[in-house]
Design an enzyme around this catalytic site. Structure first.
Site, mmCIF file in Angstrom:
data_model
loop_
_atom_site.group_PDB
_atom_site.id
_atom_site.type_symbol
_atom_site.label_atom_id
_atom_site.label_comp_id
_atom_site.label_asym_id
_atom_site.label_seq_id
_atom_site.Cartn_x
_atom_site.Cartn_y
_atom_site.Cartn_z
ATOM 1 N N PHE A 166 0.998 -0.935 0.137
ATOM 2 C CA PHE A 166 0.153 -0.335 0.185
ATOM 3 C C PHE A 166 1.168 1.259 -0.058
ATOM 4 O O PHE A 166 0.630 1.915 1.266
ATOM 5 C CB PHE A 166 -1.239 -0.432 1.040
ATOM 6 C CG PHE A 166 -1.382 0.730 1.131
ATOM 7 C CD1 PHE A 166 -2.753 0.946 0.019
ATOM 8 C CD2 PHE A 166 -2.149 1.465 1.860
ATOM 9 C CE1 PHE A 166 -3.724 1.355 -0.299
ATOM 10 C CE2 PHE A 166 -3.639 2.247 2.365
ATOM 11 C CZ PHE A 166 -4.115 2.673 0.451
ATOM 12 N N ARG A 168 2.957 4.098 -2.414
ATOM 13 C CA ARG A 168 2.449 5.445 -3.702
ATOM 14 C C ARG A 168 1.430 5.080 -4.478
ATOM 15 O O ARG A 168 0.482 5.654 -4.402
ATOM 16 C CB ARG A 168 3.684 6.030 -4.291
ATOM 17 C CG ARG A 168 4.140 6.716 -3.245
ATOM 18 C CD ARG A 168 6.063 6.946 -4.147
ATOM 19 N NE ARG A 168 7.384 7.394 -3.341
ATOM 20 C CZ ARG A 168 8.295 6.505 -2.621
ATOM 21 N NH1 ARG A 168 7.678 5.168 -2.703
ATOM 22 N NH2 ARG A 168 8.735 7.462 -2.077
ATOM 23 N N THR A 189 -2.870 -4.914 2.645
ATOM 24 C CA THR A 189 -1.762 -4.855 3.817
ATOM 25 C C THR A 189 -0.537 -4.314 3.581
ATOM 26 O O THR A 189 -0.133 -3.958 2.448
ATOM 27 C CB THR A 189 -1.552 -6.701 3.589
ATOM 28 O OG1 THR A 189 -1.312 -6.506 2.431
ATOM 29 C CG2 THR A 189 -2.232 -8.018 3.668
ATOM 30 N N ARG A 263 5.968 -6.888 -8.651
ATOM 31 C CA ARG A 263 7.310 -7.664 -9.167
ATOM 32 C C ARG A 263 6.018 -9.313 -10.128
ATOM 33 O O ARG A 263 5.806 -9.683 -8.834
ATOM 34 C CB ARG A 263 8.167 -7.961 -8.471
ATOM 35 C CG ARG A 263 8.811 -6.346 -9.134
ATOM 36 C CD ARG A 263 9.288 -6.660 -9.666
ATOM 37 N NE ARG A 263 10.706 -5.053 -10.054
ATOM 38 C CZ ARG A 263 10.359 -3.933 -10.354
ATOM 39 N NH1 ARG A 263 9.233 -3.979 -11.304
ATOM 40 N NH2 ARG A 263 10.983 -2.758 -10.620
ATOM 41 N N GLU A 292 8.975 -13.910 -16.218
ATOM 42 C CA GLU A 292 9.333 -12.468 -18.040
ATOM 43 C C GLU A 292 10.635 -12.786 -17.772
ATOM 44 O O GLU A 292 11.674 -13.015 -17.038
ATOM 45 C CB GLU A 292 9.021 -11.812 -17.383
ATOM 46 C CG GLU A 292 9.253 -10.541 -16.037
ATOM 47 C CD GLU A 292 8.717 -9.047 -16.528
ATOM 48 O OE1 GLU A 292 7.295 -9.416 -15.630
ATOM 49 O OE2 GLU A 292 9.105 -8.222 -16.163
ATOM 50 N N HIS A 316 5.631 -5.608 -19.418
ATOM 51 C CA HIS A 316 6.061 -4.969 -18.243
ATOM 52 C C HIS A 316 6.087 -3.782 -19.191
ATOM 53 O O HIS A 316 6.950 -3.030 -19.255
ATOM 54 C CB HIS A 316 7.616 -5.556 -17.800
ATOM 55 C CG HIS A 316 7.942 -5.164 -16.386
ATOM 56 N ND1 HIS A 316 8.333 -6.047 -15.652
ATOM 57 C CD2 HIS A 316 7.693 -4.406 -16.349
ATOM 58 C CE1 HIS A 316 8.833 -5.318 -15.109
ATOM 59 N NE2 HIS A 316 8.228 -4.008 -15.347
ATOM 60 N N GLY A 318 3.582 -1.117 -17.424
ATOM 61 C CA GLY A 318 2.916 -0.099 -16.358
ATOM 62 C C GLY A 318 3.329 1.381 -16.390
ATOM 63 O O GLY A 318 2.520 2.429 -16.701
HETATM 64 O O1 LIG Z 1 8.690 -2.049 -12.817
HETATM 65 C C1 LIG Z 1 9.007 -0.662 -13.472
HETATM 66 C C2 LIG Z 1 9.842 -0.088 -12.044
HETATM 67 O O2 LIG Z 1 10.530 -0.908 -11.382
HETATM 68 O O3 LIG Z 1 10.252 1.152 -12.347
#
Ligand SMILES: O=CC(=O)O
Length: 355
Positions: A166, A168, A189, A263, A292, A316, A318
């Site tokens: 939990f 940012r 958690t 991860r 991966e 991957h 994001g």
């Molecule tokens: O997974 C990507 C990062 O840690 O920025």
């Protein structure tokens, strides 16, 4: 003598922050725009470096530190994760470590919400109806392909959103969900090793989000049993390895959706495939997978149609938006410059925790 900075990854235009300095010798992996840096190139070129720039794909371990020699002062990674860096070793050598938290929070939170929606609506299955030319044969009846809903409506049952970790990014997901999706009940958690600051922020959240009626810290058992949507946003490493395993997944609801933007190692892929196949959970949206990048059509989550249809996998990405990657690159460049100049990094890890 010029100080040497070795750059293993693409920094885009931010590379000029380094190359414009004529007191530096900047050595860049020549194919950085298109390919990952080979380990052999890194080991050869890092010799004599004061600064090293990497992404999460380059392991910075004893071998790299030894190859670099005693002059290495700064390692800067273009990632928020740092499980690829041997922090105790770098701390023992007083080498500063820079990373890129905060600037990618919104992009990753966007991606997590996207994966939640895609997994709940089973977009692998539904888009394949069209791409396999089967729309004309598809029988559009009111409940066909209907799915669990992320947003809460006046006529829906209370939706509980769970977070494993939990920090940012989780809190940014929560902001999106409370304001945009009417989510009012949240459990989490605490992330292992969460800095106290992060948890203090969590306490403030309730005041900031009037729609959020309930925000509770719970144990793993409750997290599994109560979450309708579970966002995994925990870092990698031994402390979190396979926290989501078969026994956790068996406790989840058959309508629940799992999203992993943390991860891959946190989720046991084989157990997840079983959970999807046997219907212990509804769907999964994965930006990261433990195996991966060796994930192809033969992977346990993609090989069988009953599993693949319930599982959305993204390689991957994001934080992969134009704005965010540009800012991550700027921060990475500034961090390494500050480190080689002997100044405090703009965004450096407090290595005291690893000493
Ligand atoms: O997974 C990507 C990062 O840690 O920025």
């Amino acid at each position: 003598m010029k100080k040497k900075i070795v750059v293993c990854t693409d920094l885009g235009p931010a590379l000029s922050l380094l190359t414009l300095r004529d007191d530096l010798d900047v050595v860049v992996w020549p194919d950085a725009v298109d390919t990952e840096c080979p380990r052999a190139w890194l080991l050869k070129n890092v010799q004599g470096a004061s600064g090293l720039v990497v992404c999460f794909k380059e392991r910075v371990d004893g071998e790299v530190i030894k190859a670099a020699g005693p002059g290495l002062r700064a390692v800067s990674t273009i990632s928020v994760g740092y499980d690829h860096i041997d922090l105790p070793l770098l701390a023992s050598r007083n080498i500063q470590v820079g990373y890129t938290p905060d600037v990618l929070t919104d992009a990753v939170a966007d991606s997590a919400v996207m994966l939640a929606l895609m997994a709940s609506r089973r977009t692998n299955l539904t888009t394949s109806v069209v791409t396999s030319n089967a729309w004309s044969a598809f029988q559009w009846t009111p409940f066909a392909l209907s799915a669990p809903q992320l947003s809460t409506t006046p006529f829906s049952a209370k939706r509980t959103v769970g977070f494993l970790g939990f920090g940012r990014i989780a809190q940014a997901v929560l902001r999106r969900l409370t304001f945009g999706f009417g989510v009012s009940d949240t459990i989490y958690t605490p992330r292992p090793e969460a800095p106290p600051q992060v948890m203090r922020d969590a306490e403030l959240l309730r005041g900031l989000m009037p729609n959020l009626h309930s925000l509770r810290a719970v144990d793993m058992h409750t997290l599994a049993a109560d979450s309708d949507f579970l966002f995994v946003l925990a870092p990698g490493g031994e402390a979190t390895r396979h926290l989501i395993d078969e026994s956790f997944l068996r406790r989840m609801k058959p309508t629940s959706v799992l999203v992993n933007n943390g991860r891959g190692s946190v989720v046991d892929s084989t157990a997840l495939a079983k959970a999807l196949k046997e219907g212990w959970i509804w769907g999964a949206g994965l930006d990261v997978i433990e195996e991966e990048p060796h994930v192809g059509v033969g992977h346990v989550l993609l090989a069988e149609p009953e599993v693949r249809e319930k599982c959305v996998v993204v390689p991957h990405l994001g934080s992969a938006t134009h704005d965010t990657r540009a800012e991550m690159a700027r921060l990475t460049a500034v961090n390494v410059l500050r480190g080689v100049d002997g100044e405090q990094m703009e965004s450096g890890l407090d290595l005291g925790r690893w000493q």
